[in-house]
Motif scaffolding. Structure first.
Motif, PDB file in Angstrom:
ATOM      1  N   TRP A  63       8.562  -6.153  -7.343  1.00  0.00           N
ATOM      2  CA  TRP A  63       8.112  -6.328  -5.399  1.00  0.00           C
ATOM      3  C   TRP A  63       6.392  -6.531  -5.053  1.00  0.00           C
ATOM      4  O   TRP A  63       5.996  -6.949  -4.051  1.00  0.00           O
ATOM      5  N   LEU A  64       5.795  -6.629  -6.388  1.00  0.00           N
ATOM      6  CA  LEU A  64       4.078  -6.749  -6.129  1.00  0.00           C
ATOM      7  C   LEU A  64       3.358  -7.986  -5.449  1.00  0.00           C
ATOM      8  O   LEU A  64       2.562  -7.637  -4.906  1.00  0.00           O
ATOM      9  N   ASP A  65       4.095  -8.439  -5.463  1.00  0.00           N
ATOM     10  CA  ASP A  65       3.443  -9.831  -4.623  1.00  0.00           C
ATOM     11  C   ASP A  65       3.813  -9.748  -3.512  1.00  0.00           C
ATOM     12  O   ASP A  65       2.704 -10.589  -2.415  1.00  0.00           O
ATOM     13  N   ARG A  66       4.857  -8.748  -2.790  1.00  0.00           N
ATOM     14  CA  ARG A  66       4.639  -8.743  -1.594  1.00  0.00           C
ATOM     15  C   ARG A  66       4.231  -7.033  -0.631  1.00  0.00           C
ATOM     16  O   ARG A  66       4.196  -7.567   0.351  1.00  0.00           O
ATOM     17  N   MET A  67       3.949  -6.615  -1.605  1.00  0.00           N
ATOM     18  CA  MET A  67       4.121  -5.111  -1.611  1.00  0.00           C
ATOM     19  C   MET A  67       2.874  -4.362  -2.537  1.00  0.00           C
ATOM     20  O   MET A  67       2.999  -4.670  -3.200  1.00  0.00           O
ATOM     21  N   GLU A  68       1.817  -3.499  -2.167  1.00  0.00           N
ATOM     22  CA  GLU A  68       1.834  -2.378  -2.499  1.00  0.00           C
ATOM     23  C   GLU A  68       2.700  -1.263  -2.417  1.00  0.00           C
ATOM     24  O   GLU A  68       2.999  -0.922  -1.314  1.00  0.00           O
TER      25      GLU A  68
END
Length: 86
Positions: A63-68
Motif C-alpha cells: 500500500w505504500l504507493d497510496r498510503m503512509e
C-alpha cells in the motif's frame, strides 16, 4: 493493525483500488477483520491477522504507493490479567 493516511487526495478510484487490494490480498494466510474510517491523525485503520510480522510487513508494503502506514502488533487483553502480561 495498520493505521494509514492517504498520500493522494481521496477519490472513488483511490478508495476502490485500496478496497480491491484488501479483498484480493489474502495470500500468505492474511485474514482481514475490518476497515474503519477515522477522524484525526489517520484516515483509516485496517485490522488484519497475519501468521507473522514478516507477512504483516509484506501486506503494508503493498500500500505504500497510496498510503503512509504505521503497523502495530496487537494482542487481545486477557480478562484474568487486564493490566497485561506479567
Amino acid at each position: 493493525m495498520a493505521p494509514a493516511t492517504f498520500r493522494q487526495e481521496l477519490s472513488e478510484d483511490v478508495v476502490s483500488r485500496s478496497l480491491k487490494d484488501i479483498e484480493t490480498g489474502t495470500e500468505g494466510g492474511v485474514r482481514y477483520l475490518g476497515i474503519y474510517w477515522t477522524l484525526g491523525r489517520y484516515d483509516t485503520v485496517v485490522l488484519f491477522e497475519a501468521p507473522s510480522e514478516k507477512v504483516a510487513m509484506e501486506v503494508a508494503l503493498r500500500w505504500l504507493d497510496r498510503m503512509e502506514i504505521e503497523t502495530l502488533v496487537a494482542m487481545p487483553a486477557d480478562a484474568a490479567s487486564p493490566a497485561g502480561p506479567e
